[in-house]
Design a protein around this motif. Structure first.
Motif, PDB file in Angstrom:
ATOM      1  N   LYS A  41     -60.197   4.342   1.425  1.00  0.00           N
ATOM      2  CA  LYS A  41     -59.376   5.541   1.236  1.00  0.00           C
ATOM      3  C   LYS A  41     -59.531   6.037  -0.196  1.00  0.00           C
ATOM      4  CE  LYS A  41     -56.053   6.069   4.444  1.00  0.00           C
ATOM      5  NZ  LYS A  41     -54.937   5.382   4.466  1.00  0.00           N
ATOM      6  N   ILE A  65     -48.888   0.426   1.453  1.00  0.00           N
ATOM      7  CA  ILE A  65     -50.103   0.187   2.257  1.00  0.00           C
ATOM      8  C   ILE A  65     -51.111   1.325   2.066  1.00  0.00           C
ATOM      9  CG2 ILE A  65     -49.094   1.282   4.330  1.00  0.00           C
ATOM     10  CD1 ILE A  65     -50.588  -0.793   6.029  1.00  0.00           C
ATOM     11  N   LEU A  66     -50.603   2.518   1.750  1.00  0.00           N
ATOM     12  CA  LEU A  66     -51.491   3.679   1.583  1.00  0.00           C
ATOM     13  C   LEU A  66     -52.439   3.493   0.407  1.00  0.00           C
ATOM     14  CD1 LEU A  66     -48.914   6.605   2.023  1.00  0.00           C
ATOM     15  CD2 LEU A  66     -50.402   5.620   3.766  1.00  0.00           C
ATOM     16  N   TRP A 122     -54.909  -4.884   1.917  1.00  0.00           N
ATOM     17  CA  TRP A 122     -54.438  -3.951   2.955  1.00  0.00           C
ATOM     18  C   TRP A 122     -54.236  -4.699   4.270  1.00  0.00           C
ATOM     19  CZ3 TRP A 122     -57.466  -3.198   7.338  1.00  0.00           C
ATOM     20  CH2 TRP A 122     -56.885  -2.375   8.296  1.00  0.00           C
ATOM     21  N   ARG A 160     -50.910  -4.815   6.706  1.00  0.00           N
ATOM     22  CA  ARG A 160     -51.009  -4.230   8.048  1.00  0.00           C
ATOM     23  C   ARG A 160     -50.647  -5.286   9.108  1.00  0.00           C
ATOM     24  NH1 ARG A 160     -52.969   1.059  10.334  1.00  0.00           N
ATOM     25  NH2 ARG A 160     -52.932   0.554  12.503  1.00  0.00           N
ATOM     26  N   GLY A 187     -43.911   9.225   8.107  1.00  0.00           N
ATOM     27  CA  GLY A 187     -43.507   9.452   9.496  1.00  0.00           C
ATOM     28  C   GLY A 187     -42.560  10.604   9.714  1.00  0.00           C
ATOM     29  N   THR A 193     -44.780  14.680   9.617  1.00  0.00           N
ATOM     30  CA  THR A 193     -45.875  14.620  10.604  1.00  0.00           C
ATOM     31  C   THR A 193     -45.299  14.736  12.021  1.00  0.00           C
ATOM     32  OG1 THR A 193     -45.658  12.234  10.330  1.00  0.00           O
ATOM     33  CG2 THR A 193     -47.569  13.263   9.312  1.00  0.00           C
ATOM     34  N   THR A 239     -45.025  18.209  14.616  1.00  0.00           N
ATOM     35  CA  THR A 239     -45.607  18.101  15.967  1.00  0.00           C
ATOM     36  C   THR A 239     -44.600  18.576  17.009  1.00  0.00           C
ATOM     37  OG1 THR A 239     -46.939  16.236  15.224  1.00  0.00           O
ATOM     38  CG2 THR A 239     -46.651  16.463  17.595  1.00  0.00           C
ATOM     39  N   PRO A 278     -51.218  17.452  11.671  1.00  0.00           N
ATOM     40  CA  PRO A 278     -50.504  17.520  10.403  1.00  0.00           C
ATOM     41  C   PRO A 278     -51.144  16.719   9.271  1.00  0.00           C
ATOM     42  CG  PRO A 278     -49.320  16.113  11.978  1.00  0.00           C
ATOM     43  CD  PRO A 278     -50.561  16.590  12.664  1.00  0.00           C
ATOM     44  N   GLY A 311     -54.869  14.191   7.960  1.00  0.00           N
ATOM     45  CA  GLY A 311     -56.316  14.213   7.743  1.00  0.00           C
ATOM     46  C   GLY A 311     -56.650  12.910   7.042  1.00  0.00           C
ATOM     47  N   SER A 312     -57.843  12.786   6.515  1.00  0.00           N
ATOM     48  CA  SER A 312     -58.154  11.557   5.788  1.00  0.00           C
ATOM     49  C   SER A 312     -59.169  11.866   4.697  1.00  0.00           C
ATOM     50  CB  SER A 312     -58.729  10.518   6.757  1.00  0.00           C
ATOM     51  OG  SER A 312     -58.874   9.278   6.105  1.00  0.00           O
ATOM     52  N   PRO A 356     -56.133  12.980  15.642  1.00  0.00           N
ATOM     53  CA  PRO A 356     -55.047  13.364  14.723  1.00  0.00           C
ATOM     54  C   PRO A 356     -54.448  12.164  14.004  1.00  0.00           C
ATOM     55  CG  PRO A 356     -54.301  13.472  16.991  1.00  0.00           C
ATOM     56  CD  PRO A 356     -55.777  13.256  17.041  1.00  0.00           C
ATOM     57  N   PHE A 357     -54.561  10.973  14.602  1.00  0.00           N
ATOM     58  CA  PHE A 357     -54.032   9.760  13.957  1.00  0.00           C
ATOM     59  C   PHE A 357     -55.159   8.989  13.271  1.00  0.00           C
ATOM     60  CE2 PHE A 357     -51.143  10.568  17.562  1.00  0.00           C
ATOM     61  CZ  PHE A 357     -49.953  10.704  16.874  1.00  0.00           C
ATOM     62  N   ARG A 375     -58.206   1.950   9.586  1.00  0.00           N
ATOM     63  CA  ARG A 375     -57.167   2.613   8.788  1.00  0.00           C
ATOM     64  C   ARG A 375     -56.486   3.741   9.576  1.00  0.00           C
ATOM     65  NH1 ARG A 375     -57.009   0.998   3.228  1.00  0.00           N
ATOM     66  NH2 ARG A 375     -54.948   1.883   3.412  1.00  0.00           N
ATOM     67  N   CYS A 411     -53.496   5.425  12.098  1.00  0.00           N
ATOM     68  CA  CYS A 411     -52.058   5.498  11.850  1.00  0.00           C
ATOM     69  C   CYS A 411     -51.314   4.342  12.527  1.00  0.00           C
ATOM     70  CB  CYS A 411     -51.539   6.832  12.382  1.00  0.00           C
ATOM     71  SG  CYS A 411     -49.761   6.992  12.257  1.00  0.00           S
ATOM     72  N   ILE A 412     -50.515   3.642  11.754  1.00  0.00           N
ATOM     73  CA  ILE A 412     -49.735   2.527  12.316  1.00  0.00           C
ATOM     74  C   ILE A 412     -48.583   3.060  13.170  1.00  0.00           C
ATOM     75  CG2 ILE A 412     -48.034   2.241  10.445  1.00  0.00           C
ATOM     76  CD1 ILE A 412     -48.462  -0.770  10.602  1.00  0.00           C
TER      77      ILE A 412
HETATM   78  C1  HEM Z   1     -47.514  13.005  14.672  1.00  0.00           C
HETATM   79  C2  HEM Z   1     -47.232  12.090  13.764  1.00  0.00           C
HETATM   80  C3  HEM Z   1     -48.252  11.423  12.871  1.00  0.00           C
HETATM   81  C4  HEM Z   1     -49.542  11.776  12.565  1.00  0.00           C
HETATM   82  C5  HEM Z   1     -50.339  12.954  13.089  1.00  0.00           C
HETATM   83  C6  HEM Z   1     -50.048  10.783  11.652  1.00  0.00           C
HETATM   84  C7  HEM Z   1     -51.348  10.776  11.144  1.00  0.00           C
HETATM   85  C8  HEM Z   1     -51.857   9.778  10.338  1.00  0.00           C
HETATM   86  C9  HEM Z   1     -53.203   9.756   9.832  1.00  0.00           C
HETATM   87  C10 HEM Z   1     -54.272  10.803  10.081  1.00  0.00           C
HETATM   88  C11 HEM Z   1     -53.347   8.630   9.090  1.00  0.00           C
HETATM   89  C12 HEM Z   1     -54.565   8.192   8.290  1.00  0.00           C
HETATM   90  C13 HEM Z   1     -54.403   8.780   6.926  1.00  0.00           C
HETATM   91  C14 HEM Z   1     -55.557   8.547   6.006  1.00  0.00           C
HETATM   92  O1  HEM Z   1     -56.627   8.117   6.420  1.00  0.00           O
HETATM   93  O2  HEM Z   1     -55.378   8.804   4.804  1.00  0.00           O
HETATM   94  C15 HEM Z   1     -52.074   7.942   9.101  1.00  0.00           C
HETATM   95  C16 HEM Z   1     -51.817   6.746   8.454  1.00  0.00           C
HETATM   96  C17 HEM Z   1     -50.578   6.158   8.413  1.00  0.00           C
HETATM   97  N1  HEM Z   1     -49.440   6.560   9.081  1.00  0.00           N
HETATM   98 FE1  HEM Z   1     -49.284   8.134  10.319  1.00  0.00          FE
HETATM   99  N2  HEM Z   1     -49.063   9.857  11.405  1.00  0.00           N
HETATM  100  C18 HEM Z   1     -47.949  10.195  12.143  1.00  0.00           C
HETATM  101  C19 HEM Z   1     -46.753   9.508  12.206  1.00  0.00           C
HETATM  102  C20 HEM Z   1     -46.480   8.344  11.537  1.00  0.00           C
HETATM  103  C21 HEM Z   1     -45.242   7.598  11.641  1.00  0.00           C
HETATM  104  C22 HEM Z   1     -44.069   7.948  12.574  1.00  0.00           C
HETATM  105  C23 HEM Z   1     -45.337   6.551  10.756  1.00  0.00           C
HETATM  106  C24 HEM Z   1     -44.338   5.458  10.442  1.00  0.00           C
HETATM  107  C25 HEM Z   1     -43.060   5.509  10.693  1.00  0.00           C
HETATM  108  C26 HEM Z   1     -46.644   6.625  10.139  1.00  0.00           C
HETATM  109  C27 HEM Z   1     -47.112   5.738   9.190  1.00  0.00           C
HETATM  110  C28 HEM Z   1     -48.417   5.701   8.731  1.00  0.00           C
HETATM  111  C29 HEM Z   1     -48.933   4.698   7.821  1.00  0.00           C
HETATM  112  C30 HEM Z   1     -48.110   3.555   7.190  1.00  0.00           C
HETATM  113  C31 HEM Z   1     -50.283   4.971   7.627  1.00  0.00           C
HETATM  114  C32 HEM Z   1     -51.276   4.154   6.793  1.00  0.00           C
HETATM  115  C33 HEM Z   1     -51.896   3.097   7.712  1.00  0.00           C
HETATM  116  C34 HEM Z   1     -52.907   2.198   7.030  1.00  0.00           C
HETATM  117  O3  HEM Z   1     -53.491   2.594   6.025  1.00  0.00           O
HETATM  118  O4  HEM Z   1     -53.113   1.100   7.555  1.00  0.00           O
HETATM  119  N3  HEM Z   1     -47.304   7.720  10.633  1.00  0.00           N
HETATM  120  N4  HEM Z   1     -51.178   8.662   9.887  1.00  0.00           N
END
Ligand code: HEM
Length: 441
Positions: free
Chosen positions: A47, A63-64, A71, A75, A246, A249, A253, A322, A324-325, A393-394, A399, A401-402
């Motif tokens: 990242k 964790i970000l 990491w 995780r 969380g 995002t 949606t 919402p 990206g990476s 989208p996740f 890496r 989305c958790i």
């Molecule tokens: C529609 C809702 C969501 C979308 C579209 C979304 C999208 C993403 C994306 C694209 C990433 C990767 C980001 C990157 O590569 O920099 C990510 C990572 C992450 N998201 Fe989500 N997210 C959502 C909801 C949530 C929720 C509800 C939580 C926690 C309550 C959450 C916690 C995280 C965490 C902790 C990471 C980092 C994971 C890691 O690096 O192992 N997200 N998310």
């Protein structure tokens, strides 16, 4: 720019010296090569450190910000709490309970006809859901009168507002007062979180204590013998991270889904038909209300039957992703990605941006109606033709989305409850014609 260049799979946006040149990825094939593990990069391309600028918001142990084995350890600690089965069985009641104030607030506005911000109230809902499932706390975010909202959320929002304009890009020494304010707010939030973590840890030591044993925090503390300062700080920072990652995002949606359904009558009808099919027609005698049905044994199976709602959400996440990476190749010699226009070397002089907007509107994958909201494309048999990696989208790979299951469960429940015309909690009719939608974006 992408159009003007003839929609290439990869384009270079050179804004140096403001930031490093950015390789913008518009093809899912290329995104896949960056996001998946390989023999060279066990946890995919690292990242980018760009989020460090806002690290006061979620803490420097988040964790970000972690890479590789550090990491992986975090995780692994938090994965069990976000596992789909755990969310569906143990955390579902908490998610459903948080929708009550939300529906009540919307009903109040529907009765008075007053204009209101869907964004604000839906974001408050998502804060309350995270507070409940992550740490078993009522964060008291949801009120018509914002003066009544809980301390922690008020401070968290204040913290976010300090990044809301061009101050995000200034170094701290050009902006010392804002930096001090962030530190102060960050410390207040951490103090409250420390107390919550300590409480959870203490109660996990009491044998057969059921009260807090199901939250994501409780599961992350299982097997922790001693709450060292390091474990305490690291845990607080992950809680802040969940609040940060969380909330908007998930709420955007939900809001985009309401918007797209409200301007696509056939899709709205399909959603309502599906809900009637699953929960019985509106106002049927002796029928349990929707939240009672969801909470009864087998309620999770009802969520799995929401195929049309899931397709609508999938389509919203395609068009209005919402997140990206941004990745930062670590090797000087770089690594090679293959594209339809040849091979390119991406080295440590470049950031790589997986751009969901472009990837998800690729006409070569989604056809001529790529720009249109068309949930049917995800229903059989059409959905079969879309490669799995073209919907991301996740993000995908290690890496990813958790919180993705939490977000999609929450969104399905909220849409289902909102689209039923009768508020299951008060059993009064919601005047949906009065929920006038006006989009300011
Ligand atoms: C529609 C809702 C969501 C979308 C579209 C979304 C999208 C993403 C994306 C694209 C990433 C990767 C980001 C990157 O590569 O920099 C990510 C990572 C992450 N998201 Fe989500 N997210 C959502 C909801 C949530 C929720 C509800 C939580 C926690 C309550 C959450 C916690 C995280 C965490 C902790 C990471 C980092 C994971 C890691 O690096 O192992 N997200 N998310």
């Amino acid at each position: 720019m992408h159009e003007a260049l003839g929609r290439p799979p990869l384009m270079l946006l050179d804004n140096w010296p403001i930031v490093k040149p950015l390789a913008v990825v518009a093809s899912h094939d290329v995104a896949e090569q960056v996001s998946q593990s390989s023999s060279l990069l066990k946890y995919s391309v690292p990242k980018a450190p760009t989020v460090e600028r806002i690290a006061d918001l979620f803490g420097h142990n988040s964790i970000l910000l972690k890479q590789n084995e550090e990491w992986k350890a975090v995780r692994t600690r938090f994965n069990p709490g976000f596992a789909p089965h755990h969310l569906m069985t143990s955390l579902l009641p908490m998610i459903i309970a948080a929708t009550k104030p939300y529906l009540d607030i919307l009903d109040t506005f529907s009765r008075t006809g007053e204009a209101f911000s869907f964004d604000l109230h839906t974001t408050n809902l998502t804060f309350d859901v995270i507070g409940a499932v992550a740490m078993g706390e009522d964060l008291r975010s949801q009120h018509i009168d914002q003066a009544l909202e809980g301390d922690m959320i008020r401070m968290f929002k204040e913290m976010i507002s300090t990044y809301a304009d061009d101050k995000l890009h200034l170094p701290w020494w050009l902006n010392p007062w804002v930096s001090l304010r962030r530190r102060r707010l960050g410390n207040h939030i951490s103090n409250q979180l420390r107390q919550i973590v300590r409480r959870h840890f203490e109660s996990s030591k009491v044998p057969n204590n059921e009260s807090s044993s199901k939250t994501i925090l409780a599961l992350s503390l299982q097997g922790t013998q001693s709450l060292t300062p390091r474990v305490l700080e690291e845990t607080c920072d992950q809680l802040k991270t969940f609040l940060f990652a969380g909330h908007d995002t998930t709420s955007t949606t939900i809001i985009w889904t309401i918007y797209e359904l409200s301007r696509t009558p056939h899709a709205m009808k399909s959603v309502r038909d599906e809900l009637d099919d699953i929960f019985g027609p509106e106002g049927a005698p002796d029928s349990l209300s929707i939240h009672e049905r969801l909470l009864a044994p087998g309620g999770d199976a009802l969520i799995h039957r929401m195929s049309y709602i899931s397709a609508a959400l999938k389509e919203v996440l395609r068009l209005h992703s919402p997140a990206g990476s941004v990745r930062a190749p670590s090797m000087k010699e770089g690594f090679v990605v293959s594209t339809s226009q040849g091979d390119y070397n991406l080295n440590n002089e470049t950031f790589v941006y997986l751009n969901h907007y472009l990837i998800h509107r690729d006409k070569a994958v989604y056809g001529d109606d790529a720009e249109l909201f068309n949930p049917e494309r995800w229903l059989q048999p059409m959905g079969n033709n879309i490669p799995t990696s073209a919907w991301r989208p996740f993000e995908r790979g290690p890496r990813n989305c958790i919180g993705q299951e939490l977000a999609t469960i929450e969104a399905r429940i909220v849409i289902a409850m909102l689209m039923k015309v009768v508020n299951p909690y008060s059993m009064s009719a919601r005047d949906s014609t009065k929920l006038n939608l006006s989009c300011t974006q």
